[in-house]
Design an enzyme around this catalytic site. Structure first.
Site, PDB file in Angstrom:
ATOM      1  N   GLU A  21       0.792  -1.064  -0.052  1.00 39.14           N
ATOM      2  CA  GLU A  21      -0.033   0.038   0.144  1.00 39.14           C
ATOM      3  C   GLU A  21       0.875   1.217  -0.041  1.00 39.14           C
ATOM      4  OE1 GLU A  21      -3.860  -0.611   2.235  1.00 39.14           O
ATOM      5  OE2 GLU A  21      -2.136  -1.266   3.574  1.00 39.14           O
ATOM      6  N   LYS A  98     -11.972   3.426   1.250  1.00 37.21           N
ATOM      7  CA  LYS A  98     -10.790   2.946   0.684  1.00 37.21           C
ATOM      8  C   LYS A  98     -11.370   1.795  -0.086  1.00 37.21           C
ATOM      9  CE  LYS A  98      -6.383   1.110   2.554  1.00 37.21           C
ATOM     10  NZ  LYS A  98      -5.586   0.876   3.734  1.00 37.21           N
TER      11      LYS A  98
END
Length: 119
Positions: A21, A98
């Site tokens: 990420e 997200k």
């Protein structure tokens, strides 16, 4: 209290607890609801007596694109604090989406919703 809403602000950020990420980044979507009294602006038709939502949008995107954090809770808090810097904004609701979270089962979205005020 009146509300000014911005929905679907999109920006790429490098937030998350996993190395992938942080390295690759991902898209985050932000919704904002700003609480303020718009009567002075409405009476005078004067932008300086309300919040300039274009600037708020740019600042929220800058936070998402800025310094990485582990948690979307932290990201939402930083966005809320930035919104409350604007004179007249008494309260803000921030939703951080997200949609590409690293989850191993099918899902549509992950969100955090916070509300902060000057009080």
């Amino acid at each position: 209290m009146d509300r000014v809403a911005l929905r679907g602000l999109k920006a790429r950020g490098h937030h998350g607890v996993f190395p992938r990420e942080r390295e690759e980044g991902q898209t985050f979507i932000v919704d904002l609801v700003l609480g303020l009294d718009t009567r002075p602006a409405a009476a005078s038709d004067d932008l300086t007596k309300t919040v300039h939502y274009g600037i708020v949008a740019e600042q929220a995107v800058e936070v998402v694109q800025g310094e990485p954090v582990d948690l979307i809770e932290t990201l939402a808090e930083r966005i809320a604090l930035k919104c409350l810097e604007h004179e007249g904004v008494e309260e803000v609701e921030v939703v951080v989406h997200k949609p590409d979270a690293p989850i191993t089962v099918p899902f549509d979205d992950v969100t955090i919703t916070i509300t902060r005020s000057r009080v």
